[in-house]
Design a protein around this motif. Structure first.
Motif, PDB file in Angstrom:
ATOM      1  N   SER A   1      -0.032  29.714  13.092  1.00  0.00           N
ATOM      2  CA  SER A   1       0.702  28.452  13.059  1.00  0.00           C
ATOM      3  C   SER A   1       1.657  28.387  14.246  1.00  0.00           C
ATOM      4  O   SER A   1       2.350  29.377  14.552  1.00  0.00           O
ATOM      5  CB  SER A   1       1.498  28.325  11.751  1.00  0.00           C
ATOM      6  N   TYR A   2       1.722  27.215  14.868  1.00  0.00           N
ATOM      7  CA  TYR A   2       2.503  27.056  16.084  1.00  0.00           C
ATOM      8  C   TYR A   2       3.239  25.721  16.063  1.00  0.00           C
ATOM      9  O   TYR A   2       2.986  24.858  15.220  1.00  0.00           O
ATOM     10  CB  TYR A   2       1.591  27.109  17.320  1.00  0.00           C
ATOM     11  N   ARG A   3       4.115  25.579  17.035  1.00  0.00           N
ATOM     12  CA  ARG A   3       4.737  24.293  17.318  1.00  0.00           C
ATOM     13  C   ARG A   3       4.710  24.040  18.823  1.00  0.00           C
ATOM     14  O   ARG A   3       5.031  24.937  19.613  1.00  0.00           O
ATOM     15  CB  ARG A   3       6.177  24.265  16.808  1.00  0.00           C
ATOM     16  N   LEU A   4       4.314  22.834  19.172  1.00  0.00           N
ATOM     17  CA  LEU A   4       4.324  22.418  20.577  1.00  0.00           C
ATOM     18  C   LEU A   4       5.617  21.649  20.842  1.00  0.00           C
ATOM     19  O   LEU A   4       5.951  20.695  20.145  1.00  0.00           O
ATOM     20  CB  LEU A   4       3.131  21.516  20.884  1.00  0.00           C
ATOM     21  N   TYR A  63      15.340  10.782  28.606  1.00  0.00           N
ATOM     22  CA  TYR A  63      14.834  12.106  28.226  1.00  0.00           C
ATOM     23  C   TYR A  63      14.108  11.992  26.886  1.00  0.00           C
ATOM     24  O   TYR A  63      14.684  11.533  25.901  1.00  0.00           O
ATOM     25  CB  TYR A  63      15.993  13.103  28.145  1.00  0.00           C
ATOM     26  N   PHE A  64      12.840  12.394  26.881  1.00  0.00           N
ATOM     27  CA  PHE A  64      11.980  12.269  25.704  1.00  0.00           C
ATOM     28  C   PHE A  64      11.641  13.665  25.165  1.00  0.00           C
ATOM     29  O   PHE A  64      11.514  14.625  25.928  1.00  0.00           O
ATOM     30  CB  PHE A  64      10.677  11.561  26.076  1.00  0.00           C
ATOM     31  N   TYR A  65      11.452  13.734  23.836  1.00  0.00           N
ATOM     32  CA  TYR A  65      11.232  15.031  23.199  1.00  0.00           C
ATOM     33  C   TYR A  65      10.325  14.868  21.990  1.00  0.00           C
ATOM     34  O   TYR A  65      10.345  13.836  21.307  1.00  0.00           O
ATOM     35  CB  TYR A  65      12.581  15.603  22.754  1.00  0.00           C
ATOM     36  N   SER A  66       9.535  15.904  21.749  1.00  0.00           N
ATOM     37  CA  SER A  66       8.768  15.979  20.503  1.00  0.00           C
ATOM     38  C   SER A  66       8.587  17.443  20.115  1.00  0.00           C
ATOM     39  O   SER A  66       8.581  18.340  20.969  1.00  0.00           O
ATOM     40  CB  SER A  66       7.408  15.298  20.644  1.00  0.00           C
ATOM     41  N   GLN A  67       8.475  17.681  18.816  1.00  0.00           N
ATOM     42  CA  GLN A  67       8.198  19.011  18.250  1.00  0.00           C
ATOM     43  C   GLN A  67       7.052  18.819  17.261  1.00  0.00           C
ATOM     44  O   GLN A  67       7.226  18.164  16.233  1.00  0.00           O
ATOM     45  CB  GLN A  67       9.444  19.566  17.550  1.00  0.00           C
TER      46      GLN A  67
END
Length: 622
Positions: free
Chosen positions: A102-105, A146-150
């Motif tokens: 399991s991971y997170r990008l 500034y844009f972000y996602s998890q």
């Protein structure tokens, strides 16, 4: 790792798009990716700003100037033994080397130049490490977004029919949101004309503390020094900020400088406070402007208000011939080139037959239902040449305060248009151009005719000695007859006639008294103006209410003595004289008037050909 002998590589793709980021070529991408490998594919989209309590789900593909990304495992540690590549052309990120688990990008995108924000982007080792930071003493809004996602995802393996293992493919969209907030400083005006009378808007801040650090897990920390420089709201009213640090609010003062049509200046200061700045959110901070002229009956039409109104003009090149040759729609008297009226809908109609703009115009009105005195109705910074302005007067929209000519102010109720009957107008202006127009006492009525010609044809559709007049010629005729009717009342013009009275004679060579000539030039006349077709060796026609000259004469009357003699030759016919008089082929037309017109052009209302620049107009006949 040794137990995973047959582990297949994973290709992990995240979609991002970039406007300015240097992209790998398609050829480079193809040499990097193994298309036989199963893939985990993610497509990145930017979420639109949300407003109020709404959460807008609309989105668009990403375009970034800088992109940073990495993958963490279940413990939040950065996965190092992977190979990642970003393809701006397809908005994809490819990750190779991931194993089952399991991971997170984590993705950080920047639109704009982060160096202007003195931003620092780190290479974190753990999910909780700082990824982006700003200096505590930045003391200004951010310039970049500034844009972000998890995004969590799982890599799994499955058995094939041959007993081999392969990585299961993954496809998932990822939504990027801004970590910063947008504050829009807006203004409410009870009087719409005040909006365009604001000459300066400044924003100051109290003690405001922003977060300065952003971590990979999406958390904020740090705190700015509480100091913010003042901002100019004249051109830009939207600014970007990091979220507020705990307990802080966005607060300060908005300062407005507003001028009135009477030349006064009012400076007003309003406090504002915004308790929250939420990422990817637009916060609208409204200031309700309470100006002393909020209830004024005056239409204060500044240059910016006029521009915003996008008001029409008459006699423009695209105006249909059916309009400009219709005297019920297009006709003016040279002594009254500024036409004023109140329409049945309660709109002030201002139409101006002039190649030149008129500045600092105060329109006063006298309406029996309001007062026996004139009162200020409208003020224009500028009425453009050939303006055709329509706008509803405040008197029929709401109760108003009228400033009377005596200086008193009276409160009046809202009126029906019918109650405004019997309106009279008066105009005041400090513009020297207006003073010249006021000296035109003996005006001529001017309208236009085709005389059988067709302006829509390339050659003007000539019929006999006429061709279709176009708006470019109509505008020049306005210039010519404003100048001519100004000239006939000049003392210098009368003097030159008296000094040359021996050169004034009729077709029978009988002397004509100067007073008779002046009376003929100054009497009321209506001319239907056309364009002469020079193909028949005729360059001018005139007599009675008919007047026309060829194209060159319309364009060069400012400086060409010959074309001026043609013009005055035809005016001689209009005055009733034939070819044997001095008013056609004689000294009045060919020596006195043509030269006087050119020699005194600098004194005339339309003193230059540059107002119209007709010789360069693409709609003239070639």
């Amino acid at each position: 790792m040794k137990a995973m002998k047959r582990m297949t590589k994973v290709t992990f793709i995240t979609f991002l798009c970039s406007l300015l980021l240097v992209a790998c070529s398609q050829e480079e991408w193809q040499t990097t990716v193994d298309t036989d490998t199963s893939e985990a594919v993610f497509k990145l989209y930017d979420m639109n700003y949300s407003e109020g309590n709404s959460r807008v789900e609309s989105r668009q593909e990403s375009r970034y100037d800088r992109l940073e990304f990495y993958v963490v495992d279940e413990n939040g540690d950065r996965v190092e033994d992977t190979k990642g590549k970003y393809n701006p052309a397809t908005s994809e990120i490819s990750m190779e080397g991931l194993h089952e688990g399991s991971y997170r990008l984590l993705v950080l995108g920047v639109k704009g130049d982060e160096s202007k924000d003195r931003a620092v982007i780190y290479q974190p080792k753990h999910l909780s490490d700082a990824w982006l930071s700003f200096p505590e003493d930045l003391q200004k809004p951010l310039e970049a977004e500034y844009f972000y996602s998890q995004t969590p995802f799982t890599v799994s393996v499955r058995q094939t029919g041959t007993g081999n293992q392969e990585v299961a493919a993954i496809r998932q969209d990822v939504s990027q949101q801004r970590i910063i907030a947008r504050a829009d400083f807006e203004f409410g005006y009870a009087n719409p004309y005040i909006r365009y009378a604001v000459t300066d808007k400044q924003l100051s801040f109290g003690e405001v503390y922003y977060c300065t650090t952003f971590a990979g897990d999406g958390s904020f920390s740090g705190q700015s020094d509480g100091v913010m420089k003042d901002l100019d709201l004249n051109e830009n009213t939207s600014y970007l900020f990091m979220p507020l640090a705990g307990g802080s609010s966005l607060n300060g003062e908005v300062s407005l400088q507003i001028r009135s049509y009477r030349g006064e200046t009012v400076r007003q200061v309003y406090a504002y406070r915004q308790e929250q700045l939420e990422g990817n959110h637009i916060h609208r901070i409204m200031t309700e402007v309470n100006h002393p002229d909020n209830h004024s009956a005056v239409m204060f039409v500044t240059k910016s208000a006029y521009q915003a109104g996008q008001y029409a003009k008459i006699l423009q090149d695209d105006e249909p011939k059916e309009v400009y040759i219709d005297a019920s729609q297009r006709k003016f008297n040279t002594a009254q080139p500024l036409q004023l009226s109140l329409t049945e809908e309660g709109k002030l109609h201002v139409r101006f037959y002039s190649p030149r703009d008129l500045g600092n115009v105060l329109i006063k009105a006298r309406i029996p239902a309001v007062s026996s005195e004139y009162f200020d109705l409208a003020y224009f910074d500028t009425i453009p040449g050939f303006a055709d302005f329509y706008e509803t007067v405040p008197l029929v929209q709401r109760s108003s305060v009228c400033r009377l000519e005596s200086g008193r102010q009276i409160q009046v109720p809202q009126f029906d248009v019918a109650q405004l009957s019997g309106i009279e107008f008066k105009v005041e202006s400090s513009d020297p151009f207006w003073a010249k127009l006021q000296k035109i006492v003996h005006g001529w009525d001017i309208c236009w005719g085709l005389y059988g010609g067709d302006p829509e044809k390339e050659d003007g559709g000539p019929v006999g000695n006429w061709m279709g007049i176009r708006p470019v010629h109509c505008r020049e005729s306005v210039a010519l007859f404003l100048n001519f009717t100004y000239m006939i009342d000049m003392p210098e013009h009368e003097q030159i006639l008296r000094e040359n009275s021996d050169k004034l004679y009729d077709d029978n060579k009988n002397p004509i008294e100067v007073e008779r000539v002046l009376q003929q030039m100054r009497q009321k006349r209506t001319l239907v103006v056309g364009l002469v077709y020079p193909g028949n060796n005729v360059i001018g026609l005139g007599g009675g209410s008919t007047f026309g000259v060829y194209q060159q004469a319309w364009f060069e009357h400012y400086w060409n003595a010959f074309v001026c003699s043609v013009t005055f030759h035809e005016l001689g016919h209009v005055m009733g004289y034939g070819h044997s008089s001095s008013f056609t082929y004689g000294p009045w037309a060919e020596q006195l008037m043509n030269n006087f017109y050119i020699d005194n052009i600098s004194q005339f209302p339309i003193d230059s050909s540059t107002y119209l620049n007709s010789k360069s107009n693409p709609n003239r006949y070639k």
